[in-house]
Design a protein around this motif. Structure first.
Motif, PDB file in Angstrom:
ATOM      1  N   VAL A   1       1.520   2.358  -3.615  1.00  0.00           N
ATOM      2  CA  VAL A   1       0.396   2.598  -4.527  1.00  0.00           C
ATOM      3  C   VAL A   1       0.466   4.027  -5.065  1.00  0.00           C
ATOM      4  O   VAL A   1       0.691   4.980  -4.314  1.00  0.00           O
ATOM      5  CB  VAL A   1      -0.940   2.341  -3.802  1.00  0.00           C
ATOM      6  CG1 VAL A   1      -2.115   2.892  -4.596  1.00  0.00           C
ATOM      7  CG2 VAL A   1      -1.113   0.849  -3.553  1.00  0.00           C
TER       8      VAL A   1
ATOM      9  N   ARG B   1      -7.367   6.352  -3.925  1.00  0.00           N
ATOM     10  CA  ARG B   1      -8.758   5.916  -4.053  1.00  0.00           C
ATOM     11  C   ARG B   1      -8.984   4.703  -3.155  1.00  0.00           C
ATOM     12  O   ARG B   1      -8.062   4.226  -2.496  1.00  0.00           O
ATOM     13  CB  ARG B   1      -9.098   5.580  -5.503  1.00  0.00           C
ATOM     14  CG  ARG B   1      -8.278   4.462  -6.122  1.00  0.00           C
ATOM     15  CD  ARG B   1      -8.671   4.275  -7.585  1.00  0.00           C
ATOM     16  NE  ARG B   1      -7.863   3.285  -8.271  1.00  0.00           N
ATOM     17  CZ  ARG B   1      -8.109   1.974  -8.285  1.00  0.00           C
ATOM     18  NH1 ARG B   1      -9.157   1.493  -7.614  1.00  0.00           N
ATOM     19  NH2 ARG B   1      -7.332   1.145  -8.951  1.00  0.00           N
ATOM     20  N   THR B   2     -10.230   4.216  -3.161  1.00  0.00           N
ATOM     21  CA  THR B   2     -10.575   3.025  -2.392  1.00  0.00           C
ATOM     22  C   THR B   2     -10.249   1.781  -3.209  1.00  0.00           C
ATOM     23  O   THR B   2     -10.590   1.698  -4.392  1.00  0.00           O
ATOM     24  CB  THR B   2     -12.069   3.027  -2.032  1.00  0.00           C
ATOM     25  OG1 THR B   2     -12.346   4.178  -1.221  1.00  0.00           O
ATOM     26  CG2 THR B   2     -12.440   1.766  -1.261  1.00  0.00           C
ATOM     27  N   PHE B   3      -9.588   0.831  -2.575  1.00  0.00           N
ATOM     28  CA  PHE B   3      -9.200  -0.407  -3.240  1.00  0.00           C
ATOM     29  C   PHE B   3      -9.909  -1.595  -2.593  1.00  0.00           C
ATOM     30  O   PHE B   3     -10.272  -1.553  -1.420  1.00  0.00           O
ATOM     31  CB  PHE B   3      -7.685  -0.609  -3.153  1.00  0.00           C
ATOM     32  CG  PHE B   3      -6.899   0.355  -4.000  1.00  0.00           C
ATOM     33  CD1 PHE B   3      -6.521   0.028  -5.293  1.00  0.00           C
ATOM     34  CD2 PHE B   3      -6.555   1.604  -3.504  1.00  0.00           C
ATOM     35  CE1 PHE B   3      -5.799   0.917  -6.080  1.00  0.00           C
ATOM     36  CE2 PHE B   3      -5.836   2.503  -4.275  1.00  0.00           C
ATOM     37  CZ  PHE B   3      -5.456   2.159  -5.564  1.00  0.00           C
ATOM     38  N   ASP B   4     -10.077  -2.650  -3.394  1.00  0.00           N
ATOM     39  CA  ASP B   4     -10.714  -3.893  -2.935  1.00  0.00           C
ATOM     40  C   ASP B   4     -12.086  -3.614  -2.330  1.00  0.00           C
ATOM     41  O   ASP B   4     -12.444  -4.151  -1.270  1.00  0.00           O
ATOM     42  CB  ASP B   4      -9.825  -4.612  -1.920  1.00  0.00           C
ATOM     43  CG  ASP B   4      -8.519  -5.097  -2.526  1.00  0.00           C
ATOM     44  OD1 ASP B   4      -8.539  -5.550  -3.681  1.00  0.00           O
ATOM     45  OD2 ASP B   4      -7.481  -5.011  -1.845  1.00  0.00           O
TER      46      ASP B   4
ATOM     47  N   TYR C   1      -9.016   2.667   1.926  1.00  0.00           N
ATOM     48  CA  TYR C   1      -8.656   3.846   1.143  1.00  0.00           C
ATOM     49  C   TYR C   1      -7.144   4.026   1.227  1.00  0.00           C
ATOM     50  O   TYR C   1      -6.562   4.022   2.315  1.00  0.00           O
ATOM     51  CB  TYR C   1      -9.358   5.093   1.674  1.00  0.00           C
ATOM     52  CG  TYR C   1      -8.982   6.352   0.921  1.00  0.00           C
ATOM     53  CD1 TYR C   1      -9.526   6.614  -0.330  1.00  0.00           C
ATOM     54  CD2 TYR C   1      -8.070   7.250   1.461  1.00  0.00           C
ATOM     55  CE1 TYR C   1      -9.174   7.764  -1.034  1.00  0.00           C
ATOM     56  CE2 TYR C   1      -7.713   8.403   0.767  1.00  0.00           C
ATOM     57  CZ  TYR C   1      -8.267   8.650  -0.478  1.00  0.00           C
ATOM     58  OH  TYR C   1      -7.908   9.786  -1.177  1.00  0.00           O
TER      59      TYR C   1
ATOM     60  N   GLU D   1     -11.178  -4.063   2.109  1.00  0.00           N
ATOM     61  CA  GLU D   1     -11.444  -2.749   1.513  1.00  0.00           C
ATOM     62  C   GLU D   1     -10.749  -1.663   2.330  1.00  0.00           C
ATOM     63  O   GLU D   1     -10.805  -1.648   3.560  1.00  0.00           O
ATOM     64  CB  GLU D   1     -12.948  -2.482   1.477  1.00  0.00           C
ATOM     65  CG  GLU D   1     -13.307  -1.103   0.934  1.00  0.00           C
ATOM     66  CD  GLU D   1     -14.808  -0.859   0.886  1.00  0.00           C
ATOM     67  OE1 GLU D   1     -15.226   0.308   0.954  1.00  0.00           O
ATOM     68  OE2 GLU D   1     -15.571  -1.858   0.791  1.00  0.00           O
TER      69      GLU D   1
ATOM     70  N   ASP E   1      -0.970  -1.186  -7.576  1.00  0.00           N
ATOM     71  CA  ASP E   1      -2.212  -0.711  -8.189  1.00  0.00           C
ATOM     72  C   ASP E   1      -2.133  -0.684  -9.712  1.00  0.00           C
ATOM     73  O   ASP E   1      -3.162  -0.690 -10.388  1.00  0.00           O
ATOM     74  CB  ASP E   1      -2.577   0.681  -7.667  1.00  0.00           C
ATOM     75  CG  ASP E   1      -1.513   1.722  -7.987  1.00  0.00           C
ATOM     76  OD1 ASP E   1      -0.318   1.423  -7.791  1.00  0.00           O
ATOM     77  OD2 ASP E   1      -1.872   2.836  -8.421  1.00  0.00           O
TER      78      ASP E   1
ATOM     79  N   ASP F   1       0.827  -1.206   0.000  1.00  0.00           N
ATOM     80  CA  ASP F   1       0.000   0.000   0.000  1.00  0.00           C
ATOM     81  C   ASP F   1       0.863   1.259   0.000  1.00  0.00           C
ATOM     82  O   ASP F   1       0.460   2.304  -0.528  1.00  0.00           O
ATOM     83  CB  ASP F   1      -0.922   0.014   1.222  1.00  0.00           C
ATOM     84  CG  ASP F   1      -2.020  -1.040   1.142  1.00  0.00           C
ATOM     85  OD1 ASP F   1      -2.149  -1.692   0.086  1.00  0.00           O
ATOM     86  OD2 ASP F   1      -2.739  -1.218   2.144  1.00  0.00           O
TER      87      ASP F   1
ATOM     88  N   PRO G   1      -1.223  -5.358 -10.488  1.00  0.00           N
ATOM     89  CA  PRO G   1      -1.525  -6.151  -9.282  1.00  0.00           C
ATOM     90  C   PRO G   1      -1.155  -7.627  -9.392  1.00  0.00           C
ATOM     91  O   PRO G   1      -0.551  -8.185  -8.466  1.00  0.00           O
ATOM     92  CB  PRO G   1      -3.041  -5.966  -9.105  1.00  0.00           C
ATOM     93  CG  PRO G   1      -3.538  -5.535 -10.450  1.00  0.00           C
ATOM     94  CD  PRO G   1      -2.430  -4.751 -11.066  1.00  0.00           C
TER      95      PRO G   1
END
Length: 238
Positions: free
Chosen positions: A44, A48-51, A59, A57, A119, A41, A122
């Motif tokens: 990245v 934004r919000t991932f997963d 941000y 999940e 990101d 992370d 992946p």
């Protein structure tokens, strides 16, 4: 400074990846969680919000992603070049050279992890990270058998065996945590760091042991320098 000392010093410098991560984490607008966020992370490149919709999940916004990814690349380069320089540093040289081949390959793969931001790439990022761990585990297993002789060699062997065991155990816990198993209570970040950061710490501590050990021994089988005691005289091909 000899080639072997340079190799040991480079492995010790792998620890610099941790302050780089701390600096990158400090730049997050929302606090980075060392227990809940993944190591990747920090690298990245987007905010934004991932997963979304999954149990992981989160941000992510990492303004220091270049530092984080760059430190990963540097970490891999230090490990790989150090392994090449330490090629003949081990009492059982043939086994030691095999070990260094795998460790060097692992270092190159760590570099690729840094180049392949999670990101952006992946699948490739995750696949390379797994391959890196496998390469280093195999190399460490070979190194356990390459170390014998002096007290320092026995300490280095014990360190290597304990580290590879802890790393593999951490990886099992990490996979369990991702799957929503009981290990999730430990934290995704903690289990991941047990799996992967243990490998970095192992290399650095072993580098310190090598730097503190008398150098300049000569292998009776190949007339090359060896650290941690002379190479065995009874089985040159061990």
């Amino acid at each position: 400074m000899t080639r072997l000392r340079w190799g040991a010093a480079l492995w010790t410098l792998c620890l610099l990846t941790f302050p780089a991560q701390v600096i990158a984490a400090a730049q997050w607008p929302n606090p980075y969680s060392w227990s809940s966020n993944f190591i990747s992370d920090l690298g990245v490149t987007a905010c934004r919000t991932f997963d979304a919709g999954t149990r992981v999940e989160r941000y992510i916004c990492s303004p220091g992603h270049l530092l984080a990814n760059g430190s990963t690349v540097a970490n891999g380069a230090l490990m790989a070049v150090g392994a090449v320089l330490l090629w003949s540093a081990w009492p059982r040289q043939r086994t030691g050279k095999t070990a260094m081949s795998f460790v060097a390959a692992g270092g190159v793969l760590v570099m690729l992890v840094g180049f392949l931001a999670w990101d952006v790439y992946p699948e490739a990022h995750d696949a390379v990270a797994l391959a890196q761990a496998l390469m280093q585990w195999i190399g460490m297993a070979f190194l356990v058998f390459a170390l014998k002789g002096s007290t320092a060699a026995r300490w280095a062997s014990a360190l290597t065996l304990a580290s590879v065991t802890l790393s593999i155990a951490g990886f099992v816990l990490f996979i369990d945590a991702i799957s929503g198993g009981p290990s999730i209570s430990l934290g995704l970040g903690i289990t991941e760091r047990l799996a992967f950061d243990t490998l970095t710490v192992w290399g650095a501590v072993l580098g310190v042991i090598l730097l503190m050990t008398t150098l300049g021994h000569r292998s009776t089988s190949s007339n090359q320098e060896a650290i941690l005691g002379s190479a065995p005289t009874t089985s040159p091909g061990a």
